[in-house]
Write a protein that holds these residues in place. Structure first.
Motif, short mmCIF file in Angstrom:
data_model
loop_
_atom_site.label_atom_id
_atom_site.label_comp_id
_atom_site.label_asym_id
_atom_site.label_seq_id
_atom_site.Cartn_x
_atom_site.Cartn_y
_atom_site.Cartn_z
N THR A 40 1.34 2.22 -6.55
CA THR A 40 -0.18 2.11 -6.57
C THR A 40 -1.07 2.84 -7.62
O THR A 40 -1.96 2.07 -7.93
CB THR A 40 -0.59 2.28 -5.25
N SER A 41 -0.57 3.80 -8.20
CA SER A 41 -1.49 4.45 -8.94
C SER A 41 -0.95 4.23 -10.42
O SER A 41 -1.72 4.57 -11.53
CB SER A 41 -1.49 5.91 -8.53
N VAL A 75 -0.51 3.03 2.15
CA VAL A 75 0.01 3.61 1.00
C VAL A 75 0.07 5.32 0.95
O VAL A 75 0.84 6.09 0.39
CB VAL A 75 -1.01 3.41 -0.37
N ARG A 76 -0.97 5.70 1.61
CA ARG A 76 -0.98 7.24 1.88
C ARG A 76 0.50 7.88 2.59
O ARG A 76 0.72 8.90 2.18
CB ARG A 76 -2.09 7.80 2.59
N ALA A 77 0.92 6.92 3.57
CA ALA A 77 1.92 7.21 4.20
C ALA A 77 3.58 7.21 3.23
O ALA A 77 4.45 7.76 3.72
CB ALA A 77 2.12 6.44 5.35
N SER A 78 3.37 6.71 2.02
CA SER A 78 4.44 6.84 1.32
C SER A 78 4.51 7.15 -0.16
O SER A 78 3.40 6.75 -0.76
CB SER A 78 5.05 5.56 1.42
N ALA A 79 4.98 8.28 -0.58
CA ALA A 79 4.95 8.93 -1.92
C ALA A 79 5.44 7.72 -3.04
O ALA A 79 4.71 7.81 -3.91
CB ALA A 79 5.59 10.24 -1.99
N PRO A 80 6.45 7.19 -2.72
CA PRO A 80 6.81 6.07 -3.66
C PRO A 80 5.65 5.03 -3.96
O PRO A 80 5.46 4.28 -4.80
CB PRO A 80 8.12 5.66 -3.32
N ALA A 132 -13.49 -6.05 10.87
CA ALA A 132 -12.04 -6.77 10.32
C ALA A 132 -11.94 -6.23 8.90
O ALA A 132 -11.01 -6.03 8.40
CB ALA A 132 -11.83 -8.33 10.63
N GLU A 133 -12.93 -6.52 8.23
CA GLU A 133 -12.97 -5.78 6.74
C GLU A 133 -12.55 -4.46 6.70
O GLU A 133 -11.77 -4.02 5.66
CB GLU A 133 -14.24 -6.45 6.08
N SER A 134 -13.30 -3.58 7.26
CA SER A 134 -13.16 -2.18 7.21
C SER A 134 -12.04 -1.99 7.86
O SER A 134 -10.90 -0.96 7.28
CB SER A 134 -14.22 -1.54 8.33
N ALA A 135 -11.26 -2.63 9.07
CA ALA A 135 -9.80 -2.35 9.33
C ALA A 135 -8.82 -2.59 8.33
O ALA A 135 -7.77 -1.93 8.23
CB ALA A 135 -9.43 -2.98 10.67
N GLU A 136 -8.92 -3.91 7.64
CA GLU A 136 -7.93 -4.27 6.64
C GLU A 136 -8.02 -3.15 5.58
O GLU A 136 -6.93 -3.09 4.91
CB GLU A 136 -8.57 -5.61 6.10
N LEU A 137 -9.07 -2.83 4.93
CA LEU A 137 -9.19 -1.75 3.88
C LEU A 137 -8.53 -0.53 4.30
O LEU A 137 -7.68 0.21 3.72
CB LEU A 137 -10.74 -1.42 3.62
N ALA A 138 -8.67 0.06 5.80
CA ALA A 138 -8.23 1.25 6.24
C ALA A 138 -6.43 0.98 6.32
O ALA A 138 -5.85 2.22 5.91
CB ALA A 138 -8.84 1.41 7.45
N ARG A 139 -6.21 0.04 6.56
CA ARG A 139 -4.80 -0.15 6.94
C ARG A 139 -4.12 -0.36 5.59
O ARG A 139 -3.15 0.55 5.53
CB ARG A 139 -4.50 -1.68 7.43
N VAL A 150 -8.73 2.69 -16.14
CA VAL A 150 -9.60 2.20 -15.04
C VAL A 150 -8.96 1.84 -13.97
O VAL A 150 -9.34 2.41 -12.56
CB VAL A 150 -10.67 1.25 -15.62
N HIS A 151 -8.23 1.01 -13.89
CA HIS A 151 -7.34 0.34 -12.70
C HIS A 151 -6.67 1.31 -11.83
O HIS A 151 -6.87 1.70 -10.53
CB HIS A 151 -6.18 -0.70 -13.01
N ALA A 152 -6.04 2.25 -12.64
CA ALA A 152 -5.21 3.46 -12.06
C ALA A 152 -6.22 4.48 -11.19
O ALA A 152 -5.96 5.11 -10.30
CB ALA A 152 -4.52 3.91 -12.94
N THR A 153 -7.27 4.72 -12.12
CA THR A 153 -8.21 5.63 -11.49
C THR A 153 -9.01 5.20 -10.35
O THR A 153 -9.20 6.00 -9.32
CB THR A 153 -9.31 5.97 -12.72
N TRP A 154 -9.35 3.96 -10.33
CA TRP A 154 -9.72 3.57 -9.04
C TRP A 154 -9.00 3.53 -7.93
O TRP A 154 -9.48 3.79 -6.82
CB TRP A 154 -10.37 1.94 -9.24
N ASN A 155 -7.68 3.17 -8.09
CA ASN A 155 -6.95 2.93 -6.89
C ASN A 155 -6.72 4.52 -6.40
O ASN A 155 -6.57 4.76 -5.42
CB ASN A 155 -5.44 2.54 -7.65
N LEU A 156 -6.57 5.60 -7.25
CA LEU A 156 -6.47 6.89 -7.01
C LEU A 156 -7.78 7.21 -6.28
O LEU A 156 -7.56 8.17 -5.21
CB LEU A 156 -6.20 7.75 -8.18
#
Length: 425
Positions: free
Chosen positions: A341-342, A331-336, A319-326, A415-421
């Motif tokens: 996020t970044s 986010v990847r599916a939407s440019a805005p 469930a944890e892996s699925a939660e992170l993957a979802r 750091v926050h923005a880099t990690w998200n990217l």
């Protein structure tokens, strides 16, 4: 060399000149000191907390805690060179085979780079972060062995795991902390512990109203986003509300409850300090999150190998892996949403959780409590996104918090923005 400002004039001195015994200059906790003739000058008690000033003093003033460490660090670097090189090669092969993302390999590269940076320094700056990074590297190799249940595992894999963890333990046991180095330097400069304590532990405590306002702002940020989504504001509308709240709310909170309050970090941008803050924050973020996740993964794999892995644990890990993957896929599916996020989320969250909440809590209760409490609030604010992986969000908050402590708000944002990217990569 260091510069002391006396009678309005900056004069250059060697570190040894400042020693109480054998030195030519007498200093106290209020003596203005800087690394450059143009400054910025700070009282000695404050400046010595600056890593660069402390390093310069330690380079010319012999202190007991560093004599053994300077020999030990080369041994630690030699012992961990092979595990780190093997890890980078493993990442390269996994990326080439498309079994791992580039972001994963960059995170490991950050860990290795910080370990090399820390162990190559004559004076330890952040040995705790280095130790966590070494543990993360060791757990990575432990996971390799655990997934195979030990069958056909090369002895070098076990050696890499053992050497990394052992090096971390030795580093924690033998590396002097920054506080210890500072105390020994003060002793050599003829400054007593009581003088040092009085000069460095004075806190301009914020009023209770400001603490309450900071907590309210921290709670209000995710609540406001929830309201904006409920009214179908759209991504750009949500972004506008988010930015407006994060920009205005901290200012209103300070001006209405404590007009004379000043942040614990300077508003003047110091590029070197920001870069060091980014390095420390990114390394701790990568090390803490990686080590936390790998620790659970290794435990689960070992339990599987001995047939003790219960159904509930299997479900929780999946469930944890699925939660992170979802969350990443959304986010990847939407440019805005990628932009939010970044850039937008990191800006707003760092303004509120570090620039306001952590700053106020550190002034009120001290650094350790302030960083942890703000990180916990940051984690709770993400309950709408993560439930099982909440511990990772708290660890992220600690990493961002250290970036803020070491390099200010800009470092925390980077750091926050880099990690998200990196997670999106």
């Amino acid at each position: 060399m260091l510069y002391l400002r006396m009678d309005g004039v900056a004069k250059r001195h060697a570190s040894a000149d400042l020693m109480a015994e054998g030195g030519s200059v007498r200093v106290d906790v209020e003596t203005p000191i800087a690394l450059r003739e143009v400054g910025p000058f700070e009282p000695l008690a404050i400046a010595i907390e600056n890593g660069a000033v402390r390093d310069e003093l330690a380079s010319g003033i012999p202190i007991p805690s560093l004599s053994g460490y300077r020999r030990l660090r080369f041994g630690l670097l030699a012992a961990t060179a092979a595990p780190m090189a093997m890890l980078l090669e493993l990442d390269r092969e996994l990326v080439m085979a498309q079994h791992a993302t580039v972001g994963r390999s960059v995170i490991d590269l950050v860990l290795v780079a910080f370990v090399v940076f820390e162990l190559s320094r004559r004076t330890p700056r952040m040995p705790g972060i280095c130790a966590v990074a070494l543990v993360a590297i060791g757990l990575r190799w432990a996971l390799v062995a655990a997934r195979l249940c030990g069958a056909g595992v090369h002895p070098l894999v076990y050696a890499a795991a053992a050497l990394s963890v052992l090096a971390a333990l030795v580093l924690l046991a033998r590396a002097p902390s920054r506080a210890r180095v500072a105390l020994e330097l003060f002793g050599k400069l003829g400054i007593s512990r009581s003088e040092h304590f009085a000069a460095t532990h004075e806190r301009d405590e914020p009023p209770g109203a400001l603490v309450a306002a900071a907590v309210a702002c921290a709670a209000g940020l995710p609540a406001l986003l929830h309201v904006a989504r409920s009214f179908d504001f759209g991504l750009f509308g949500q972004a506008a509300v988010f930015i407006a709240f994060a920009t205005i709310a901290p200012v209103i909170a300070r001006r209405t409850t404590d007009p004379n309050a000043a942040p614990t970090t300077p508003t003047r941008i110091e590029p070197v300090r920001v870069l060091l803050g980014v390095a420390a924050g990114l390394a701790l973020t990568a090390a803490a999150v990686t080590a936390g996740r790998l620790f659970l993964d290794v435990g689960a794999e070992v339990a599987r190998c001995v047939e003790r892995l219960d159904t509930e644990t299997k479900i929780a890990r999946a469930a944890e892996s699925a939660e992170l993957a979802r969350a990443i896929a959304k986010v990847r599916a939407s440019a805005p949403l990628m932009l939010m996020t970044s850039a937008i989320f990191p800006f707003a969250e760092e303004r509120v959780y570090r620039g306001l909440l952590q700053d106020v809590l550190v002034r009120k209760y001290g650094r350790a409590y302030g960083v942890f409490a703000a990180s916990l609030a940051f984690g709770v604010a993400h309950l709408g996104v993560y439930q099982i992986a909440l511990y990772q969000t708290v660890l992220l908050g600690i990493g961002f918090g250290i970036a803020y402590v070491e390099g200010g708000l800009i470092a925390a944002f980077i750091v926050h923005a880099t990690w998200n990217l990196l997670q999106l990569g």
